[in-house]
Enzyme design. Structure first.
Site, short mmCIF file in Angstrom:
data_model
loop_
_atom_site.label_atom_id
_atom_site.label_comp_id
_atom_site.label_asym_id
_atom_site.label_seq_id
_atom_site.Cartn_x
_atom_site.Cartn_y
_atom_site.Cartn_z
N ASP A 189 68.16 -7.08 23.61
CA ASP A 189 67.39 -7.29 22.72
C ASP A 189 68.16 -7.00 21.19
O ASP A 189 69.00 -5.88 21.06
CB ASP A 189 66.10 -6.55 22.71
CG ASP A 189 64.95 -7.06 21.84
OD1 ASP A 189 65.11 -8.09 21.28
OD2 ASP A 189 63.98 -6.23 21.57
N GLY A 241 68.82 -11.51 17.06
CA GLY A 241 68.23 -12.22 16.02
C GLY A 241 68.14 -11.08 14.67
O GLY A 241 68.67 -11.77 13.71
N ARG A 242 67.90 -9.92 14.82
CA ARG A 242 67.73 -9.09 13.70
C ARG A 242 69.11 -8.87 13.30
O ARG A 242 69.57 -8.53 12.28
CB ARG A 242 67.05 -7.77 14.35
CG ARG A 242 65.46 -7.93 14.15
CD ARG A 242 65.03 -6.63 14.61
NE ARG A 242 64.81 -6.96 16.18
CZ ARG A 242 64.43 -5.98 16.76
NH1 ARG A 242 64.15 -4.80 16.55
NH2 ARG A 242 64.27 -6.15 18.30
N ARG A 283 69.82 -16.05 12.52
CA ARG A 283 69.36 -15.39 13.96
C ARG A 283 70.61 -15.95 15.01
O ARG A 283 70.76 -15.06 16.08
CB ARG A 283 68.05 -15.78 14.51
CG ARG A 283 67.01 -15.09 13.49
CD ARG A 283 65.52 -15.53 13.93
NE ARG A 283 65.44 -15.29 15.37
CZ ARG A 283 64.98 -13.85 15.79
NH1 ARG A 283 64.88 -12.78 14.97
NH2 ARG A 283 64.98 -13.59 17.02
N THR A 342 60.65 -17.23 29.37
CA THR A 342 59.78 -18.05 29.56
C THR A 342 58.92 -18.23 28.17
O THR A 342 58.31 -19.27 27.75
CB THR A 342 58.61 -18.25 30.49
OG1 THR A 342 58.33 -16.77 30.67
CG2 THR A 342 59.45 -18.49 31.99
N GLU A 343 58.93 -17.11 27.40
CA GLU A 343 57.96 -17.10 26.19
C GLU A 343 58.98 -17.40 24.99
O GLU A 343 58.37 -17.55 23.85
CB GLU A 343 57.60 -15.49 26.01
CG GLU A 343 56.51 -15.14 26.99
CD GLU A 343 56.82 -14.92 28.35
OE1 GLU A 343 56.18 -15.40 29.39
OE2 GLU A 343 57.84 -14.37 28.36
N ASN A 344 60.40 -17.51 25.21
CA ASN A 344 61.17 -17.61 24.02
C ASN A 344 61.07 -19.19 23.59
O ASN A 344 61.61 -19.34 22.54
CB ASN A 344 62.53 -17.45 24.44
CG ASN A 344 63.03 -15.99 24.49
OD1 ASN A 344 63.78 -15.40 25.00
ND2 ASN A 344 61.94 -15.08 23.62
N GLU A 389 64.64 3.44 36.80
CA GLU A 389 64.75 4.36 35.56
C GLU A 389 64.83 3.58 34.40
O GLU A 389 65.66 2.58 34.38
CB GLU A 389 65.80 5.44 35.60
CG GLU A 389 65.72 6.29 36.76
CD GLU A 389 64.67 7.20 36.97
OE1 GLU A 389 64.22 7.81 35.75
OE2 GLU A 389 63.96 7.38 37.78
#
Length: 233
Positions: A12, A15-16, A25, A58-60, A199
């Protein structure tokens, strides 16, 4: 020492990073590929057998059309560029997720990379592409239900072990450690079934800035954990 056989990473912050350094991005996603290459080498160096990377959920698809198109182009270029290097390094590559929404060219490259590296065993790299944990479980249940419907499986025989055989990850052990970069502390629909006892390690470092030292720090932190799996020591 805690056995460490499988690391899964939510990569993650691309983009930032891109907006911060290049005002784009997609430039962050491109920079993130350099980190992928470094972490694969560190995985091999530390003799960790399995590495799973969350590349596209799938949300991207909800992102802008230009960002999604840029990502798909990047995936195609990465496979074309890195196939020989991955093979030479002894990496076996597999993809998980629903391929039906991906373009034919990309799917063909994915299939060819899987076949080309199928004999490798130094490290097993799994790339989650158009993947979502809920989607995976849904598809698994559909396949399992079909087997019951066809009479090849009794509903009485369905248990957790049976269901796991229908998941995309049926060829993988469950992750021991999940790393998420960029400061977010959530799972984001990643390997929901498989990480029941993994973990979790969260770091503020954005993925393109995630270096060897950050990776080693995560490994060291993992070794300090007391893994009980529901038992009392």
């Amino acid at each position: 020492m805690n056995p460490l056989n499988h690391i899964a990473i939510i990569m993650d912050g691309n983009g930032r990073w891109g907006l911060k350094h290049k005002n784009s991005r997609n430039s962050g996603h491109k920079a993130g590929l350099n980190t992928v290459e470094k972490i694969i080498k560190e995985t091999i160096k530390n003799k960790i057998k399995f590495l799973t990377l969350y590349a596209f959920s799938t949300e991207n698809w909800k992102r802008t059309q230009s960002e999604v198109a840029g990502l798909m182009k990047l995936f195609r270029r990465y496979i074309e560029r890195e196939t020989k290097a991955l093979f030479k390094d002894g990496v076996r590559v597999r993809f998980i997720g629903d391929r039906q929404k991906l373009d034919d060219k990309l799917v063909s490259l994915m299939d060819n990379l899987e076949l080309y590296t199928s004999g490798n065993d130094k490290v097993h790299l799994t790339i989650a592409l158009n993947y979502g944990g809920r989607d995976e479980v849904t598809r698994a249940v559909q396949r399992l239900a079909f087997e019951v419907e066809q009479g090849r499986l009794s509903h009485k025989d369905v248990d957790a072990e049976t269901l796991a055989k229908f998941l995309d990850t049926r060829f993988l052990p469950d992750p021991d450690l999940v790393i998420r970069t960029s400061g977010e502390a959530r799972i984001s629909n990643f390997l929901l079934w498989q990480i029941a006892y993994a973990e979790m390690y969260f770091t503020d470092v954005l993925w393109p800035d995630f270096k060897k030292e950050d990776f080693i720090e995560a490994l060291d932190d993992y070794q300090k954990r007391e893994r009980r799996f529901g038992k009392i020591n």
